[in-house]
Design a protein around this motif. Structure first.
Motif, PDB file in Angstrom:
ATOM      1  N   PHE A 110       0.830  -1.203   0.000  1.00  0.00           N
ATOM      2  CA  PHE A 110       0.000   0.000   0.000  1.00  0.00           C
ATOM      3  C   PHE A 110       0.865   1.254   0.000  1.00  0.00           C
ATOM      4  N   VAL A 111       1.852   1.302   0.887  1.00  0.00           N
ATOM      5  CA  VAL A 111       2.708   2.484   1.009  1.00  0.00           C
ATOM      6  C   VAL A 111       3.510   2.708  -0.272  1.00  0.00           C
ATOM      7  N   CYS A 112       4.096   1.636  -0.812  1.00  0.00           N
ATOM      8  CA  CYS A 112       4.931   1.779  -2.010  1.00  0.00           C
ATOM      9  C   CYS A 112       4.101   2.172  -3.232  1.00  0.00           C
ATOM     10  N   VAL A 113       2.932   1.583  -3.393  1.00  0.00           N
ATOM     11  CA  VAL A 113       2.079   1.939  -4.530  1.00  0.00           C
ATOM     12  C   VAL A 113       1.543   3.359  -4.356  1.00  0.00           C
ATOM     13  N   LEU A 114       1.178   3.738  -3.137  1.00  0.00           N
ATOM     14  CA  LEU A 114       0.727   5.103  -2.887  1.00  0.00           C
ATOM     15  C   LEU A 114       1.823   6.100  -3.244  1.00  0.00           C
ATOM     16  N   LEU A 115       3.057   5.807  -2.871  1.00  0.00           N
ATOM     17  CA  LEU A 115       4.178   6.674  -3.218  1.00  0.00           C
ATOM     18  C   LEU A 115       4.341   6.790  -4.729  1.00  0.00           C
ATOM     19  N   LEU A 116       4.257   5.666  -5.440  1.00  0.00           N
ATOM     20  CA  LEU A 116       4.397   5.697  -6.899  1.00  0.00           C
ATOM     21  C   LEU A 116       3.259   6.456  -7.571  1.00  0.00           C
ATOM     22  N   VAL A 117       2.038   6.240  -7.110  1.00  0.00           N
ATOM     23  CA  VAL A 117       0.891   6.920  -7.722  1.00  0.00           C
ATOM     24  C   VAL A 117       0.961   8.422  -7.459  1.00  0.00           C
ATOM     25  N   LEU A 118       1.277   8.807  -6.230  1.00  0.00           N
ATOM     26  CA  LEU A 118       1.383  10.236  -5.925  1.00  0.00           C
ATOM     27  C   LEU A 118       2.532  10.877  -6.699  1.00  0.00           C
ATOM     28  N   ALA A 119       3.633  10.154  -6.861  1.00  0.00           N
ATOM     29  CA  ALA A 119       4.769  10.698  -7.616  1.00  0.00           C
ATOM     30  C   ALA A 119       4.459  10.799  -9.101  1.00  0.00           C
ATOM     31  N   SER A 120       3.605   9.926  -9.598  1.00  0.00           N
ATOM     32  CA  SER A 120       3.323   9.923 -11.039  1.00  0.00           C
ATOM     33  C   SER A 120       2.441  11.095 -11.476  1.00  0.00           C
ATOM     34  N   VAL A 121       1.725  11.718 -10.559  1.00  0.00           N
ATOM     35  CA  VAL A 121       0.852  12.832 -10.932  1.00  0.00           C
ATOM     36  C   VAL A 121       1.456  14.190 -10.591  1.00  0.00           C
ATOM     37  N   GLN A 122       2.716  14.210 -10.200  1.00  0.00           N
ATOM     38  CA  GLN A 122       3.377  15.463  -9.849  1.00  0.00           C
ATOM     39  C   GLN A 122       3.947  16.129 -11.092  1.00  0.00           C
ATOM     40  N   PRO A 123       3.880  17.466 -11.142  1.00  0.00           N
ATOM     41  CA  PRO A 123       4.505  18.161 -12.270  1.00  0.00           C
ATOM     42  C   PRO A 123       6.029  18.064 -12.170  1.00  0.00           C
ATOM     43  N   PHE A 124       6.688  18.054 -13.322  1.00  0.00           N
ATOM     44  CA  PHE A 124       8.144  18.000 -13.334  1.00  0.00           C
ATOM     45  C   PHE A 124       8.673  18.844 -14.481  1.00  0.00           C
ATOM     46  N   ALA A 125       9.961  19.112 -14.439  1.00  0.00           N
ATOM     47  CA  ALA A 125      10.592  19.920 -15.482  1.00  0.00           C
ATOM     48  C   ALA A 125      10.558  19.169 -16.806  1.00  0.00           C
ATOM     49  N   PRO A 126      10.387  19.866 -17.936  1.00  0.00           N
ATOM     50  CA  PRO A 126      10.285  19.193 -19.225  1.00  0.00           C
ATOM     51  C   PRO A 126      11.522  18.381 -19.601  1.00  0.00           C
ATOM     52  N   HIS A 127      12.703  18.803 -19.167  1.00  0.00           N
ATOM     53  CA  HIS A 127      13.916  18.067 -19.511  1.00  0.00           C
ATOM     54  C   HIS A 127      14.428  17.231 -18.354  1.00  0.00           C
ATOM     55  N   GLY A 128      13.689  17.187 -17.276  1.00  0.00           N
ATOM     56  CA  GLY A 128      14.101  16.418 -16.104  1.00  0.00           C
ATOM     57  C   GLY A 128      13.515  15.011 -16.129  1.00  0.00           C
ATOM     58  N   VAL A 129      13.918  14.223 -15.163  1.00  0.00           N
ATOM     59  CA  VAL A 129      13.393  12.865 -15.012  1.00  0.00           C
ATOM     60  C   VAL A 129      12.182  12.930 -14.088  1.00  0.00           C
ATOM     61  N   ALA A 130      11.139  12.225 -14.448  1.00  0.00           N
ATOM     62  CA  ALA A 130       9.908  12.236 -13.656  1.00  0.00           C
ATOM     63  C   ALA A 130      10.176  11.687 -12.250  1.00  0.00           C
ATOM     64  N   LEU A 131       9.443  12.203 -11.271  1.00  0.00           N
ATOM     65  CA  LEU A 131       9.619  11.798  -9.885  1.00  0.00           C
ATOM     66  C   LEU A 131       9.293  10.320  -9.682  1.00  0.00           C
TER      67      LEU A 131
ATOM     68  N   PRO B 181      -8.236   8.931  -4.785  1.00  0.00           N
ATOM     69  CA  PRO B 181      -8.078   7.896  -5.819  1.00  0.00           C
ATOM     70  C   PRO B 181      -6.760   7.132  -5.696  1.00  0.00           C
ATOM     71  N   ALA B 182      -5.692   7.812  -5.290  1.00  0.00           N
ATOM     72  CA  ALA B 182      -4.406   7.134  -5.111  1.00  0.00           C
ATOM     73  C   ALA B 182      -4.497   6.099  -3.996  1.00  0.00           C
ATOM     74  N   MET B 183      -5.215   6.421  -2.934  1.00  0.00           N
ATOM     75  CA  MET B 183      -5.370   5.465  -1.838  1.00  0.00           C
ATOM     76  C   MET B 183      -6.220   4.273  -2.254  1.00  0.00           C
ATOM     77  N   VAL B 184      -7.244   4.501  -3.067  1.00  0.00           N
ATOM     78  CA  VAL B 184      -8.071   3.394  -3.556  1.00  0.00           C
ATOM     79  C   VAL B 184      -7.248   2.469  -4.448  1.00  0.00           C
ATOM     80  N   VAL B 185      -6.451   3.050  -5.337  1.00  0.00           N
ATOM     81  CA  VAL B 185      -5.584   2.241  -6.205  1.00  0.00           C
ATOM     82  C   VAL B 185      -4.585   1.460  -5.369  1.00  0.00           C
ATOM     83  N   ALA B 186      -3.956   2.111  -4.389  1.00  0.00           N
ATOM     84  CA  ALA B 186      -2.961   1.444  -3.561  1.00  0.00           C
ATOM     85  C   ALA B 186      -3.586   0.319  -2.730  1.00  0.00           C
TER      86      ALA B 186
END
Length: 152
Positions: free
Chosen positions: A29-50, A128-133
């Motif tokens: 649950f914790v690891c998937v929640l971390l991945l889901v929350l990180a996947s919806v975060q904005p990031f720099a166009p030339h950077g690596v996604a969180l 929604p991230a918690m439901v997915v996790a």
């Protein structure tokens, strides 16, 4: 009353679904929640996604924990620990070790990410991230239970 270890190790500790899901469920649950929350975060166009950093960190941490767990379980087996006497018992103890380590590291990463501002939360993202996790954690526990507990 004090908790006591059973005198004899179970033949297959994965047989109980609730027990299996509780061992792997919270860390998943914790690891998937971390991945889901990180996947919806904005990031720099030339950077690596969180989420890439989080996934790579979990993969590296999982590999290191797996190696450490194998060494620890081998030592327990040599000392005569009854829980490590059978192959299924060693697999179970390794799953417990990995779950504890990844759960602690995932919780730490969530706390650091939230306090540092790398993870921005809104209720529209969190629920929604918690439901997915939760779904992934319960399904993962069920798959492990079915694959090892019912057949093993």
């Amino acid at each position: 009353m004090f908790f006591r270890e059973p005198e004899e190790a179970e033949k297959n500790p994965f047989r109980n679904y609730r027990h299996t899901a509780s061992v792997v469920g919270l860390p998943a649950f914790v690891c998937v929640l971390l991945l889901v929350l990180a996947s919806v975060q904005p990031f720099a166009p030339h950077g690596v996604a969180l989420w890439v950093w989080c996934a790579a960190g979990m993969a590296i941490a999982g590999t290191v924990l797996w190696a450490m767990g194998c060494v620890a379980i081998r030592g327990q087996r040599e000392r005569g620990n009854p829980h490590c006497a059978t192959r299924i018992g060693r697999c179970y103890m390794l799953a417990v070790f990995l779950a504890a380590g990844l759960g602690a590291l995932g919780t730490g990463a969530l706390v650091v990410g939230l306090l540092s501002g790398w993870l921005l939360l809104r209720i529209g993202i969190l629920l929604p991230a918690m439901v997915v996790a939760l779904t992934v954690a319960l399904v993962g526990g069920g798959v492990l239970w079915h694959a090892v507990g019912k057949r093993g």
